[in-house]
Design a protein around this motif. Structure first.
Motif: not given
Ligand SMILES: Cc1cc2nc3c(=O)[nH]c(=O)nc-3n(C[C@H](O)[C@H](O)[C@H](O)COP(=O)(O)OP(=O)(O)OC[C@H]3O[C@@H](n4cnc5c(N)ncnc54)[C@H](O)[C@@H]3O)c2cc1C
Length: 353
Positions: A199, A245, A161, A144, A42, A113, A149, A35, A32, A271, A280, A45, A12, A14
């Motif tokens: 939403c 969520v 969401g 993750t 969701v 993977t 996880q 997906g 790793i 959010p 992140a 943006e 993602g 982060a």
């Molecule tokens: C409704 C909603 C609206 C939002 N709107 C905003 C916004 O407008 N602006 C903003 O700044 N933030 C917003 N956010 C928050 C933002 O989307 C998240 O904080 C951000 O995407 C987090 O990124 P991440 O990399 O931590 O997690 P993620 O983007 O969830 O990435 C995690 C990744 O880890 C992978 N993964 C999980 N487990 C495993 C495993 N065991 N093995 C391998 N891969 C694995 C998943 O497939 C995924 O791709 C919103 C959140 C919600 C719920």
């Protein structure tokens, strides 16, 4: 068994920001991802101002500058100019560009993977992957996301969401937030004539209706301004995207040597703040830097110091936004104390590492 010094679980924002920062520091890493990537997710943006410099340094150019915020609660409407300009862009574009930068800079990204098992052994962490591979990691960066996880607590999902893109809407440089009982909707321009609509609703709201679209349409009907947008628009996604969520807050688990939790895996902010991506980015950068000089303890201390109050302000705003009556009251107070809206905006930003 393959050995790697830096292994990142999750591609993602982060995970990829950590990989990009490690690449900038001349360190090789493996990411790793369970997906496909990028995939529609969701998300509001909206990009908070504090992460824009990092994104630009990795060749990511936001689509629009966001200068104003408009809040609506029943018949009340308040507008304020953001103290620092924010931005917006379709997340698919942002994620594709993050991945491109990583791959151009030597990061190995394994898609499709999953990490299915993870153990701590004397020489490091041993990861069993869904493709049968076994990997040994010196430093483990866990990114993750918000779904539990590697934490012990059982998953609970109090919210849902829902998102779509609506075309034919000209929002210019603003974000609009609408309050409902038990839900809120945010709209932001992502190009000349398209807005992202997201939403966040209490889960029971969705259980009462037949689909996510029915729920959003029911809410939209409560505000003439919002209704107008939907009346004349077409959808970017034929089906509304939905996701479960979990509760928001700090999740940072107990300290393990050379393990770094980042992004939503460390803690998720509601959010309404639009600050999850900035968190992140900043935690990815901070984890990469601390891992490069083997300081998991320092990372954890800094992360907690940085986000303890930040999260509390985010949770307060979130609770207010779920009640139009409270939003009206908050808007009246902000109208009487004009500096308060800037104060709240800045209190819910990530201080950049
Ligand atoms: C409704 C909603 C609206 C939002 N709107 C905003 C916004 O407008 N602006 C903003 O700044 N933030 C917003 N956010 C928050 C933002 O989307 C998240 O904080 C951000 O995407 C987090 O990124 P991440 O990399 O931590 O997690 P993620 O983007 O969830 O990435 C995690 C990744 O880890 C992978 N993964 C999980 N487990 C495993 C495993 N065991 N093995 C391998 N891969 C694995 C998943 O497939 C995924 O791709 C919103 C959140 C919600 C719920």
């Amino acid at each position: 068994m393959l050995k790697e010094e830096f292994v990142i679980i999750g591609a993602g924002v982060a995970g990829l920001c950590a990989a990009n920062r490690l690449a900038d520091l001349g360190k090789h890493s493996v990411v790793i991802e369970g997906g496909e990537y990028p995939v529609p997710k969701v998300c509001g943006e909206f990009l908070s101002p504090e992460c824009l410099d990092y994104l630009r340094s990795w060749d990511i150019k936001p689509a629009r500058e966001i200068k104003d915020a408009h809040f609506y609660a029943g018949s009340h409407h308040m507008h304020f100019t953001l103290p620092i300009s924010a931005a917006s862009m379709p997340h698919m574009q942002r994620d594709r560009q993050l991945l491109d930068y990583a791959q151009r800079n030597g990061v190995d990204v394994l898609l499709h993977t999953k990490v299915v098992d993870l153990r701590r052994e004397r020489e490091g962490y041993v990861l069993h992957l869904s493709n049968g591979q076994v990997l040994q990691a010196g430093h483990l960066l866990i990114a993750t996301g918000r779904l539990p996880q590697f934490h012990s607590s059982p998953p609970q999902f109090p919210y849902v969401g829902i998102k779509n893109h609506i075309k034919g809407v000209h929002l210019k440089n603003r974000i609009e937030m609408y309050a409902f009982q038990g839900a809120y909707i945010g709209l932001v321009a992502i190009d000349e004539d398209t807005a992202n609509v997201v939403c966040l609703a209490e889960r029971n709201q969705l259980e009462r209706v037949e689909s996510a679209e029915t729920l959003v349409r029911g809410l939209v009907g409560q505000y003439p301004t919002l209704y107008q947008y939907f009346e004349k628009s077409t959808y970017g996604y034929s089906e509304w995207l939905t996701c479960k969520v979990p509760a928001f807050g700090i999740k940072m688990p107990s300290l393990e040597p050379r393990v770094y939790f980042l992004g939503d895996a460390a803690g998720s902010i509601p959010p309404v703040t639009g600050d999850g991506v900035a968190m992140a980015v900043s935690s990815g950068v901070m984890a990469a830097e601390c891992a490069s000089y083997d300081d998991a303890k320092g990372y954890r201390t800094r992360w907690l110091k940085q986000h303890h109050k930040h999260m509390r302000w985010g949770q307060l705003l979130h609770r207010i936004m779920l009640s139009p009556r409270q939003v009206k009251c908050a808007l009246r107070i902000c109208a009487s104390f004009p500096k308060l809206s800037n104060f709240l905006f800045l209190k819910t930003r990530t201080k950049l590492y």
